[in-house]
Design a protein around this motif. Structure first.
Motif: not given
Lengths: 292, 186
Positions: A195-198, A215-216, A245-249, A255-256
């Motif tokens: 889950y996340g937020f746009i 993060a995991d 693509s995925v990266e750490a915030d 993660k973003n």
């Protein structure tokens, strides 16, 4: 040339600046249901706009059709290949749906987050200065549209209803820079749902930002992103896009992900307004309040 | 009666800016540039120069109100910017009415001022955080070109029409004055 800053003019200028600040403050506050003069103006202008926009869309559609005709043959071949798979998938879906219905019946579940009904609407205007990404559609309160409903095209989610008047309403696209423009989404990962937020839009890459991912969580490029339905207003399962693509915030805690939207925000002619079938949070809270 | 044509044209242009123009806008065809049409406002500037600051100011406020309610949703931004710009340019009368080139340059300059004002207010309020350079190259310059082309096309007929209106006004004024004088004499 007459003297510009005479006393009277200076006072008028100052008063108008004060009025400007007051008006901006008023309209940026969280009032956001339209007052009736605003509704009246929007509806009457909207009527004129729709008479203008229908032929315009028609002509634009004609051009696009010509463009499409060029690669018709290629497309047809690919689609035929897909069609063979389709029959098999259709049978599978039918079986699964029946099974799902039976199981639901057995468990006494009446509604799910997936339930929704669609309402087609014509796009009647778009703000000419692109400082905000708003479009107007020709369905309003009288047609059952409410604030915060999801708006999709056939390809995927494009935004949500920002405000409604009687016969028209305004849709805030996902690309708008407003801070409150936030949608609860999830990534359809291998065997879990992440889950996340746009939140926000990256203009350089043309990608939506999916923030606040654990993060995991294991996310891979190419996985689909859909609405989660947990925000309480949207139904579950509206397609948003694919992970680019995925990266750490910036703090390393979450993660973003960059999401390539599946819908195009540039040529919107017709949109579908989605009414959620499952009860929304506010309705539940209201009912509880009445019960007490 | 013929005076009613002006608001009608402005309203028509205002509608076209948001509907037909957006359907055929360049970003639909994959372009980076964003063109902000200011056709209705160009009309208002020319009206201000010809018919005076008060008339022009009223036109600007009404147009700004429409723009705010229908497109921007933040009341006040366009009402203020349009009124301010039109009023400012209203000081440049007489020479500018005679010379067509000066008229064109003034109107285009007006759209420039308006775009900067609107950008500034949006930036200040925090609706946008677009960098100035990006604003300049992606929005201002392309829209400047399109607005100039529009102004060059429309300048001559519009000027003709406004001069005709002015003349009408003068004639009416003279008739009224004569009537008054006539009454005085009696």
């Amino acid at each position: 040339m007459p003297q510009f800053f005479s006393n009277k003019r200076l006072i008028v200028l100052l008063v108008s600046i004060i009025l400007l600040v007051a008006l901006i403050g008023y309209s940026m506050s969280d009032r956001r249901s339209l007052t009736w003069p605003e509704q009246f103006m929007k509806d009457s202008v909207g009527w004129v706009q729709s008479t203008f926009n229908k032929p315009a869309h028609y002509v634009a559609g004609l051009f696009e059709n010509l463009d499409e005709m060029r690669n018709l043959y290629e497309e047809n071949r690919i689609l035929k290949a897909h069609l063979d798979d389709y029959a098999q998938i259709a049978v599978e879906v039918n079986v699964l749906r029946r099974q799902n219905d039976q199981l639901k019946e057995a468990l006494d579940i009446e509604e799910s987050l997936f339930d929704h009904e669609l309402k087609p609407a014509l796009v009647i205007h778009r703000s000419p200065d692109r400082w905000n990404e708003f479009i107007g559609v020709n369905k309003g309160e009288q047609h059952g549209v409410e604030v915060d409903m999801a708006v999709i095209t056939s390809k995927g989610l494009v935004g949500k209803v920002n405000n409604v008047s009687q016969f028209t309403s305004t849709v805030q696209l996902l690309t708008d820079h407003d801070r409150t423009n936030r949608i609860s989404a999830m990534v359809d990962a291998e065997d879990t749902e992440v889950y996340g937020f746009i939140e926000g839009y990256d203009e350089q890459t043309g990608a939506l930002m999916l923030r606040k991912i654990e993060a995991d969580a294991k996310i891979e490029v190419g996985q689909t992103v859909i609405t989660s339905g947990l925000g309480g207003i949207f139904p579950k399962g509206l397609l948003i896009g694919e992970v680019m693509s995925v990266e750490a915030d910036e703090y390393g805690l979450t993660k973003n992900a960059y999401i390539e939207p599946s819908a195009s925000f540039h040529n919107l002619d017709y949109v579908l307004i989605v009414k959620r079938g499952a009860p929304t949070i506010e309705a539940i809270m209201l009912n509880d309040g009445e019960g007490d | 009666m013929i005076r009613c044509l002006l608001p009608f044209f402005i309203f028509l242009l205002f509608i076209i800016e948001g509907t037909v123009f957006q359907v055929f806008s360049p970003d639909r065809f994959g372009s980076e540039a964003i063109i902000i049409p200011r056709f209705a406002f160009i009309f208002v500037i020319v009206i201000t120069i010809f018919l005076g600051r008060t008339t022009g100011g009223i036109y600007a406020i009404v147009l700004g109100l429409f723009q705010d309610v229908i497109y921007t949703h933040v009341l006040g931004i366009y009402i203020f910017s349009m009124f301010f710009t039109a009023y400012l340019l209203g000081f440049t009368y007489k020479i500018f009415q005679k010379n067509l080139y000066l008229l064109i340059i003034t109107a285009v300059f007006g759209t420039l001022v308006l775009d900067y004002l609107v950008y500034g207010i949006h930036f200040m309020v925090g609706i946008t955080n677009l960098a100035h350079e990006q604003f300049l190259y992606e929005r201002l310059l392309p829209s400047l070109v399109v607005n100039s082309v529009f102004m060059i096309i429309i300048a001559f007929p519009l000027r003709k029409f406004l001069l005709f209106l002015q003349k009408n006004d003068d004639v009416e004024e003279k008739i009224n004055k004569r009537k008054k004088d006539f009454r005085w004499q009696r």
